[in-house]
Design a protein around this motif. Structure first.
Motif, PDB file in Angstrom:
ATOM      1  N   ALA A  46     104.052 -33.024  91.253  1.00  0.00           N
ATOM      2  CA  ALA A  46     103.520 -34.049  92.156  1.00  0.00           C
ATOM      3  C   ALA A  46     103.851 -33.747  93.615  1.00  0.00           C
ATOM      4  CB  ALA A  46     104.071 -35.421  91.764  1.00  0.00           C
ATOM      5  N   ILE A  47     104.994 -33.094  93.873  1.00  0.00           N
ATOM      6  CA  ILE A  47     105.366 -32.809  95.272  1.00  0.00           C
ATOM      7  C   ILE A  47     104.911 -31.426  95.721  1.00  0.00           C
ATOM      8  CG2 ILE A  47     107.341 -34.365  95.170  1.00  0.00           C
ATOM      9  CD1 ILE A  47     109.142 -31.922  94.856  1.00  0.00           C
ATOM     10  N   GLY A  48     104.062 -30.777  94.870  1.00  0.00           N
ATOM     11  CA  GLY A  48     103.409 -29.569  95.374  1.00  0.00           C
ATOM     12  C   GLY A  48     103.705 -28.274  94.658  1.00  0.00           C
ATOM     13  N   LEU A  49     104.504 -28.296  93.601  1.00  0.00           N
ATOM     14  CA  LEU A  49     104.784 -27.049  92.883  1.00  0.00           C
ATOM     15  C   LEU A  49     103.531 -26.614  92.121  1.00  0.00           C
ATOM     16  CD1 LEU A  49     107.182 -25.082  92.187  1.00  0.00           C
ATOM     17  CD2 LEU A  49     107.396 -26.354  90.045  1.00  0.00           C
ATOM     18  N   ALA A  50     103.036 -25.424  92.405  1.00  0.00           N
ATOM     19  CA  ALA A  50     101.822 -24.928  91.773  1.00  0.00           C
ATOM     20  C   ALA A  50     102.101 -24.499  90.333  1.00  0.00           C
ATOM     21  CB  ALA A  50     101.264 -23.745  92.562  1.00  0.00           C
ATOM     22  N   ARG A  51     101.033 -24.444  89.540  1.00  0.00           N
ATOM     23  CA  ARG A  51     101.203 -24.037  88.147  1.00  0.00           C
ATOM     24  C   ARG A  51     101.789 -22.628  88.056  1.00  0.00           C
ATOM     25  NH1 ARG A  51      95.810 -26.129  84.853  1.00  0.00           N
ATOM     26  NH2 ARG A  51      96.226 -28.361  85.096  1.00  0.00           N
ATOM     27  N   ARG A  52     101.319 -21.732  88.906  1.00  0.00           N
ATOM     28  CA  ARG A  52     101.828 -20.362  88.876  1.00  0.00           C
ATOM     29  C   ARG A  52     103.320 -20.327  89.209  1.00  0.00           C
ATOM     30  NH1 ARG A  52      99.180 -16.228  93.024  1.00  0.00           N
ATOM     31  NH2 ARG A  52     100.305 -17.609  94.439  1.00  0.00           N
ATOM     32  N   GLN A  53     103.717 -21.163  90.177  1.00  0.00           N
ATOM     33  CA  GLN A  53     105.137 -21.229  90.533  1.00  0.00           C
ATOM     34  C   GLN A  53     105.974 -21.794  89.391  1.00  0.00           C
ATOM     35  OE1 GLN A  53     104.452 -23.540  94.188  1.00  0.00           O
ATOM     36  NE2 GLN A  53     105.496 -21.895  95.321  1.00  0.00           N
ATOM     37  N   LEU A  54     105.417 -22.779  88.681  1.00  0.00           N
ATOM     38  CA  LEU A  54     106.121 -23.364  87.535  1.00  0.00           C
ATOM     39  C   LEU A  54     106.317 -22.324  86.441  1.00  0.00           C
ATOM     40  CD1 LEU A  54     107.336 -25.757  86.027  1.00  0.00           C
ATOM     41  CD2 LEU A  54     105.021 -26.391  85.306  1.00  0.00           C
ATOM     42  N   ARG A  55     105.269 -21.578  86.152  1.00  0.00           N
ATOM     43  CA  ARG A  55     105.380 -20.529  85.138  1.00  0.00           C
ATOM     44  C   ARG A  55     106.416 -19.487  85.550  1.00  0.00           C
ATOM     45  NH1 ARG A  55      99.581 -21.145  84.774  1.00  0.00           N
ATOM     46  NH2 ARG A  55      99.299 -19.366  86.189  1.00  0.00           N
ATOM     47  N   ARG A  56     106.401 -19.126  86.827  1.00  0.00           N
ATOM     48  CA  ARG A  56     107.368 -18.140  87.320  1.00  0.00           C
ATOM     49  C   ARG A  56     108.796 -18.671  87.187  1.00  0.00           C
ATOM     50  NH1 ARG A  56     106.250 -16.140  93.186  1.00  0.00           N
ATOM     51  NH2 ARG A  56     104.551 -15.097  92.072  1.00  0.00           N
ATOM     52  N   MET A  57     108.999 -19.943  87.483  1.00  0.00           N
ATOM     53  CA  MET A  57     110.331 -20.528  87.392  1.00  0.00           C
ATOM     54  C   MET A  57     110.865 -20.429  85.958  1.00  0.00           C
ATOM     55  SD  MET A  57     111.517 -24.457  88.226  1.00  0.00           S
ATOM     56  CE  MET A  57     110.725 -25.117  86.746  1.00  0.00           C
ATOM     57  N   ILE A  58     110.029 -20.741  84.980  1.00  0.00           N
ATOM     58  CA  ILE A  58     110.463 -20.692  83.583  1.00  0.00           C
ATOM     59  C   ILE A  58     110.675 -19.255  83.137  1.00  0.00           C
ATOM     60  CG2 ILE A  58     109.754 -21.231  81.218  1.00  0.00           C
ATOM     61  CD1 ILE A  58     108.372 -23.718  82.356  1.00  0.00           C
ATOM     62  N   PRO A  70     112.462 -21.034  96.775  1.00  0.00           N
ATOM     63  CA  PRO A  70     112.912 -22.224  96.036  1.00  0.00           C
ATOM     64  C   PRO A  70     112.716 -22.090  94.522  1.00  0.00           C
ATOM     65  CG  PRO A  70     111.637 -22.861  97.960  1.00  0.00           C
ATOM     66  CD  PRO A  70     111.482 -21.376  97.844  1.00  0.00           C
ATOM     67  N   VAL A  71     111.638 -21.414  94.106  1.00  0.00           N
ATOM     68  CA  VAL A  71     111.399 -21.237  92.667  1.00  0.00           C
ATOM     69  C   VAL A  71     112.534 -20.435  92.041  1.00  0.00           C
ATOM     70  CG1 VAL A  71     109.906 -20.122  90.969  1.00  0.00           C
ATOM     71  CG2 VAL A  71     108.899 -21.444  92.824  1.00  0.00           C
ATOM     72  N   GLY A  72     112.974 -19.376  92.713  1.00  0.00           N
ATOM     73  CA  GLY A  72     114.074 -18.564  92.215  1.00  0.00           C
ATOM     74  C   GLY A  72     115.368 -19.353  92.145  1.00  0.00           C
ATOM     75  N   ARG A  73     115.615 -20.207  93.171  1.00  0.00           N
ATOM     76  CA  ARG A  73     116.837 -21.008  93.191  1.00  0.00           C
ATOM     77  C   ARG A  73     116.831 -22.009  92.037  1.00  0.00           C
ATOM     78  NH1 ARG A  73     116.361 -22.423  97.907  1.00  0.00           N
ATOM     79  NH2 ARG A  73     117.718 -20.864  98.858  1.00  0.00           N
ATOM     80  N   MET A  74     115.685 -22.661  91.791  1.00  0.00           N
ATOM     81  CA  MET A  74     115.604 -23.630  90.698  1.00  0.00           C
ATOM     82  C   MET A  74     115.765 -22.960  89.337  1.00  0.00           C
ATOM     83  SD  MET A  74     112.712 -26.446  91.779  1.00  0.00           S
ATOM     84  CE  MET A  74     111.409 -25.267  92.130  1.00  0.00           C
ATOM     85  N   SER A  75     115.204 -21.750  89.154  1.00  0.00           N
ATOM     86  CA  SER A  75     115.335 -21.061  87.872  1.00  0.00           C
ATOM     87  C   SER A  75     116.795 -20.721  87.598  1.00  0.00           C
ATOM     88  CB  SER A  75     114.482 -19.792  87.869  1.00  0.00           C
ATOM     89  OG  SER A  75     114.963 -18.865  88.819  1.00  0.00           O
ATOM     90  N   GLN A  76     117.500 -20.289  88.659  1.00  0.00           N
ATOM     91  CA  GLN A  76     118.915 -19.970  88.480  1.00  0.00           C
ATOM     92  C   GLN A  76     119.715 -21.216  88.107  1.00  0.00           C
ATOM     93  OE1 GLN A  76     121.079 -18.997  92.012  1.00  0.00           O
ATOM     94  NE2 GLN A  76     122.454 -17.568  90.967  1.00  0.00           N
TER      95      GLN A  76
END
Length: 855
Positions: A764-776, A476-482
């Protein structure tokens, strides 16, 4: 409105300063180049003005060659006495000054500059105009004694009492250093050796009755111009050039001007790239800031501000940004000029930083560039801001322009792109170099503009491909970044455009340079048949003594000389072409493979004949057997018959423009003081190449300026010369990348702000900080790679078209450096990761509840 504008500017100063950095860089290069060139120009103007005689009498410089011949034009030394009789002359001196020498120490190491500056030998004659003074030892007395300038002595560790060997055209001789002379003015970087005037002409020119010029001092009350007129009337101006002190200073400054122009234009090139890339950054920044201030602008409209006031407010912010950036850039430019002055000092040109020149045009140019570029870049976002409705104050903030169709961009970009493509197609089909180059330049500009305009149209299809694997690899992180990269095509296109410009330039020049290298390799393989080539390291001619030493080396079978001569040819179409012709020994066929359209080597090298390139001949209506009037230096003329027409692709070495060449006896007849530029050597039967190379290197050990090269060495030399151009391009790329990184950082930072609430909900729905950084980071990577793909695709097209222009000059091989292309794409991904570090870190540190409550 003014208070609101100032508060808005200060509220976003952190974001705006990232944009200001682009202005700082461009202004710094503009200001730095102007300050540096002005400083050098004024310094040398004063040097030349203070050291030039009131009137100087020189041999007539009727033909100037771009290729050094080693010949020194002279005047009779007795002319000094004749000029001294002219009314108004206070004194004369027969000057001796030559640059066709090499000085080596007792260890066979060169005592001279390594930066391209000359080594000059001259007679020791002190006047109030002398640029040096004797600071230790004593003046040279008779043969075997000399002075050396202090800077060279320090760098080369030469002391009084040391013995140096001077390799001059008449012969090699040894001198003992008996004194050191120190510059009282700017040292231009040359090495100076001073000899006793009584022996200088014999040692350096081969005859005591010759001089290189006559210096004339005017009597009190006689102007330089009047004295020049009187001397001209007495000795005539058909054989001699007469120059006043001002004219001599201007002539010397003009010779230096070419060197200064190179530095100036290189720096202005950097400024141009920084400015161009900075425009994209500024446009993007203001567009995003305006999008995020939709409610604020709507509220201003609701309170009574009209469209003109809103537009003026945004443009005022841009002007403030330009003023800040220009001021900082001007300061950085002064620092850059200071660094260049110190760098020149390291290379031997001792400029004084305390005499730095900052003329009024420099700050004017700095502020015109900085403020002007920022104002122009912010104009479109300002117009967009003026269209915000007062009702926007009541609505949720939205991203301006996201939902607008791209039809206008498609139409304009398509039209401009079609024109650009037509120009490039015309370039590929052209048969004349000048028209092909013009069409290439037009095509490059139009296709660049078209790609920038139509870039947002390519965002969705290209990024869907580039980021297609993200969902599978990163979930999901990859899909959101795209999807984030696809969310606003205008923004993504503008952000990627900054990187695209630099990479398009690199791609095009890489293809062109690789094609040039491959073409030269093929040409060397095709034409050069000698086992070894003997050449000066900096391509200057060398003395006859070296030729004699090579001929006497064990294992040498054949030596063919190459010698150049400046000529002017009168052609059947009425044109007079000044060029440089080459002279060769009769056995040149044994060391070179020349293709002929008509005639042969023997006919071209015969007495009274010459050879010529067939294309040049056709352009000027020359036929085999045509008789051409040819002018040589010193007013000598000859009528030579065209005995052969060559059909070489390029780089054959048979002359320069027109490919003129003839027998070396012709050169010796009309340019008797010329020196050999190259020796082509074949080994004798029974001698191996390795053995001959060792023998040649042993023979030439006392001549460190000369190098022994086989075909592989020759190819490497050509590659190294082409690489200099590539290094400049890579430096431009580095600058473009720096600004592109700023652009990506700016875009992501502003994007994080505008998505604050969205990020809070994701956390708030569970995205971790590491996942957020990866998405950006992934979003940044795909934007950077998108810019790289567009830039390289554009650059490859430019490179192929550039090669077509080169093909008209005979460089027909096409080479694409795929290794460089792949490395650039990988490097772009790294750039994306680096650019995302700070925005990603900032996003991950947001307070979740505060982010959700953010509006």
């Amino acid at each position: 409105m003014l208070k609101a504008t100032l508060r808005s500017f200060l509220a976003h100063k952190g974001r705006l300063m990232l944009s200001a950095l682009a202005i700082v860089l461009s202004v710094a290069f503009v200001a730095g180049s102007l300050i540096f060139s002005d400083t050098v120009t004024r310094t040398f103007d004063r040097l030349f003005a203070s050291t030039s005689a009131d009137v100087t009498v020189e041999p007539k410089q009727d033909l100037k060659s771009s290729v050094p011949t080693g010949a020194v034009q002279t005047v009779p030394a007795a002319l000094a006495a004749e000029v001294a009789k002219v009314d108004g002359v206070a004194g004369t001196h027969a000057d001796v000054s030559v640059q066709n020498i090499v000085v080596v120490d007792s260890h066979d190491k060169s005592v001279g500059p390594t930066t391209g500056a000359p080594t000059i030998a001259t007679d020791w004659y002190l006047t109030h105009r002398s640029p040096v003074k004797l600071t230790s030892g004593h003046a040279p007395q008779g043969a075997g004694q000399a002075l050396l300038d202090a800077d060279t002595a320090d760098k080369k560790h030469v002391r009084i009492g040391d013995t140096l060997t001077v390799q001059a055209q008449p012969g090699t001789f040894e001198v003992e250093i008996v004194g050191i002379a120190t510059f009282t003015t700017t040292n231009p970087g040359a090495a100076l050796v001073f000899l006793d005037p009584s022996v200088a002409a014999k040692e350096l020119l081969g005859s005591p009755g010759r001089a290189t010029s006559i210096s004339v001092d005017a009597a009190k009350g006689v102007t330089d111009a009047e004295l020049k007129h009187r001397i001209g009337a007495a000795i005539g101006t058909g054989t001699y050039d007469l120059k006043t002190a001002d004219e001599q200073a201007k002539s010397s400054a003009a010779d230096l001007g070419g060197f200064l122009d190179v530095i100036k234009y290189v720096m202005l090139g950097f400024a141009g790239i920084a400015t161009l890339v900075g425009v994209f950054l500024i446009v993007n920044t203001f567009s995003m800031l305006i999008a995020q201030r939709t409610r604020e602008l709507g509220l201003l409209r609701a309170l009574g501000a009209d469209r003109r006031q809103v537009r003026r407010s945004v443009l005022t912010e841009a002007v403030l940004l330009g003023l800040v950036g220009s001021t900082l850039g001007l300061g950085a430019g002064i620092g850059l000029a200071f660094g260049l002055i110190k760098l020149m000092s390291a290379f031997g040109m001792n400029l004084k930083a305390t005499e730095m020149v900052i003329g009024w045009p420099t700050p004017v140019a700095a502020y015109v560039v900085g403020v002007g570029v920022t104002f122009v870049a912010a104009y479109l976002p300002a117009r967009r801001a003026a269209t915000v409705s007062p009702m926007a104050a009541l609505a949720d903030a939205e991203i301006a322009g996201v939902g607008k169709p791209l039809k206008v961009r498609a139409a304009v970009g398509g039209a401009v792109g079609a024109l650009g493509a037509a120009a490039l197609a015309g370039c590929a089909a052209a048969t004349k170099t000048a028209s092909a180059a013009s069409l290439l330049g037009l095509g490059v500009v139009l296709t660049l503009i078209a790609t920038v305009i139509a870039g947002p149209l390519l965002v969705r299809p290209v990024i869907r491909v580039l980021g297609g694997a993200f969902p599978a690899l990163f979930g999901p992180v990859g899909r959101m970044s795209q999807r984030n990269a696809l969310r606003n095509p205008r923004r993504t296109g503008a952000t990627a455009a900054a990187l695209m410009v630099g990479l398009a330039l690199v791609g095009g020049m890489s293809v062109a340079s690789a094609s040039m290298s491959k073409s030269f390799d093929q040409q060397i393989d095709k034409t050069l048949g000698a086992d070894f080539t003997i050449q000066n390291g900096n391509f200057l001619p060398f003395t006859k003594e070296i030729t004699d030493k090579v001929r006497g080396t064990e294992g040498v079978g054949l030596v063919v000389r190459q010698r150049f001569a400046p000529v002017a040819v009168r052609l059947p179409d009425g044109k007079r072409v000044t060029t440089t012709a080459a002279g060769y020994d009769a056995q040149v066929d044994q060391v070179a493979h020349v293709a002929y359209k008509g005639g042969d080597t023997a006919a071209a090298l015969a007495d009274g004949s010459l050879g010529m390139d067939v294309n040049f001949a056709e352009d000027h209506k020359v036929r085999l057997g045509s008789v051409l009037p040819v002018e040589f230096p010193g007013g000598k003329t000859a009528e030579l018959t065209v005995g052969a027409l060559t059909d070489q692709d390029s780089g054959s070495g048979f002359g320069t423009q027109g490919g003129l060449f003839f027998g070396i006896a012709t050169v010796q007849k009309y340019v008797p003081d010329g020196q050999d530029s190259s020796l082509y050597v074949n080994r004798a039967p029974g001698t191996t190449a390795d053995r001959l190379r060792k023998n040649l290197e042993r023979t030439l050990a006392p001549f460190p300026q000369v190098q022994v090269r086989d075909q592989a060495d020759y190819k490497k030399l050509v590659h190294d010369q082409i690489a200099v151009l590539l290094y400049l391009v890579y430096a431009l790329l580095g600058l473009a990348i720096v600004i592109a990184v700023l652009g990506v950082v700016n875009t992501l930072a502003l994007s994080v702000v505008e998505r604050t609430r969205e990020i809070g909900l994701l956390r708030a729905i569970g995205l971790a900080r590491r996942q957020l950084r990866r998405m950006i980071r992934l979003e940044s990577v795909v934007i950077a790679v998108f810019g790289a793909v567009l830039g390289l695709a554009l650059g490859l097209v430019w490179g192929v078209c550039t090669q077509q222009v080169l093909a008209l000059q005979g460089m027909k091989a096409l080479a694409v450096p795929w290794g460089t292309i792949v490395a650039v794409v990988v490097g772009s991904a790294v750039v994306g990761i680096v650019a995302a570090l700070l925005p990603a870190l900032r996003a991950s540190r947001m307070n979740v509840l505060a982010a959700i409550a953010h509006e």
